[in-house]
Scaffold this active site. Structure first.
Site, PDB file in Angstrom:
ATOM      1  N   LEU A  61      55.694  68.962  46.436  1.00  0.00           N
ATOM      2  CA  LEU A  61      56.311  69.007  45.111  1.00  0.00           C
ATOM      3  C   LEU A  61      56.364  67.621  44.460  1.00  0.00           C
ATOM      4  O   LEU A  61      57.341  67.256  43.821  1.00  0.00           O
ATOM      5  CB  LEU A  61      57.716  69.613  45.179  1.00  0.00           C
ATOM      6  CG  LEU A  61      57.813  71.048  45.702  1.00  0.00           C
ATOM      7  CD1 LEU A  61      59.270  71.486  45.780  1.00  0.00           C
ATOM      8  CD2 LEU A  61      57.004  72.004  44.852  1.00  0.00           C
ATOM      9  N   CYS A  62      55.308  66.842  44.659  1.00  0.00           N
ATOM     10  CA  CYS A  62      55.236  65.518  44.043  1.00  0.00           C
ATOM     11  C   CYS A  62      53.887  65.299  43.370  1.00  0.00           C
ATOM     12  O   CYS A  62      53.345  64.197  43.381  1.00  0.00           O
ATOM     13  CB  CYS A  62      55.531  64.423  45.056  1.00  0.00           C
ATOM     14  SG  CYS A  62      54.600  64.535  46.595  1.00  0.00           S
ATOM     15  N   GLY A  63      53.336  66.373  42.800  1.00  0.00           N
ATOM     16  CA  GLY A  63      52.108  66.246  42.037  1.00  0.00           C
ATOM     17  C   GLY A  63      50.923  65.830  42.895  1.00  0.00           C
ATOM     18  O   GLY A  63      50.743  66.302  44.014  1.00  0.00           O
TER      19      GLY A  63
END
Length: 279
Positions: A90-92
């Site tokens: 969930l950090c691109g």
């Protein structure tokens, strides 16, 4: 028919709203953590720069000649890469950018007929390279969220032992360098043999070879170089941590914005379905 569609849309809107609350909360948490991580990185920088000054003074007196951490290999046949990724997603594109940079280096070394070893920090890097059967020398977990100096010491001990034993001829760091909350860049930076100029320093460091040392420069260098290795690795871990939180903040903000747009779009469709049911 229209009433059934309205119920389906209402449930979907409620689901998206719940997701939006989660992504918004994660965005706020990441925003808080990136500020703290940036402060820690800034606080650690003076120590790294000062220890670099002392190293340069010692090098200016010729104390580096016999130290194994400053050994330059004329024919580097085996290289190690310390790859820093996160333990969570969930950090691109944060993890994929670092992994791609590391894999490009590995492919280039293998094309030259040279061997390699991987020291992986973070579950994402370990999962990727393990699945593809790369040679993994060591793995470390739960470091990047909030790294401390003991974490850097544990990793540097493994790396330093491999280098001093001659198992590898060079060591490179692969991580995301923190520039600002909105800008980070992937760097592949030499770690060992040690460079006598700190690439993270904002200003060039002057050499003061006229300084007298007691005990001898060689003795001080033997004690100081391991601390220097730890300081550089700790600075890289802090950079990677700040970059991870910044990337997660942007990714969660984008997810929150997308959820808001989807809610608006679904609400319009639901209103049309309600109107059709009335008419």
């Amino acid at each position: 028919m229209a009433g059934g569609q309205e119920r389906v849309l209402r449930r979907r809107i409620k689901s998206v709203q719940s997701t939006k609350k989660i992504t918004r909360a994660m965005e706020l948490i990441a925003a808080t953590r990136v500020v703290k991580a940036q402060e820690r990185a800034n606080a650690a920088r003076p120590y790294s720069q000062q220890i670099t000054n002392v190293i340069l003074d010692l090098v200016g007196l010729g104390a580096e000649a016999s130290h194994p951490l400053l050994r330059e290999s004329t024919d580097a046949n085996r290289s190690a890469f310390v790859v820093m990724t996160s333990d969570r997603g969930l950090c691109g594109a944060y993890n994929s950018a670092v992994i791609r940079a590391a894999e490009r280096e590995l492919v280039a070394r293998r094309a030259e007929g040279k061997d390699y070893a991987l020291i992986l920090i973070g579950k994402k890097a370990n999962s990727y390279f393990k699945f593809r059967n790369y040679d993994i020398a060591a793995s470390f977990y739960d470091l990047t969220d909030r790294p401390d100096y003991e974490d850097a010491r544990a990793v540097s001990e493994v790396v330093r032992t491999m280098f001093e034993a001659g198992d590898v001829d060079t060591v490179d760091l692969v991580y995301q360098r923190f520039l600002s909350a909105g800008s980070q860049e992937v760097v592949v930076r030499r770690f060992l043999p040690l460079e006598t100029v700190d690439p993270n320093a904002d200003d060039p460091v002057e050499m003061h070879a006229s300084i007298e040392f007691d005990p001898s420069p060689g003795v001080i260098l033997d004690e100081l170089l391991p601390r220097y290795v730890e300081a550089r690795l700790f600075a890289a871990l802090l950079d990677a941590s700040a970059s991870e939180h910044a990337a997660r903040q942007r990714a969660m903000k984008a997810a929150t914005d997308n959820a808001e747009e989807l809610i608006i779009s679904l609400s319009r469709v639901m209103n049309r379905a309600r109107q059709d049911a009335i008419t």
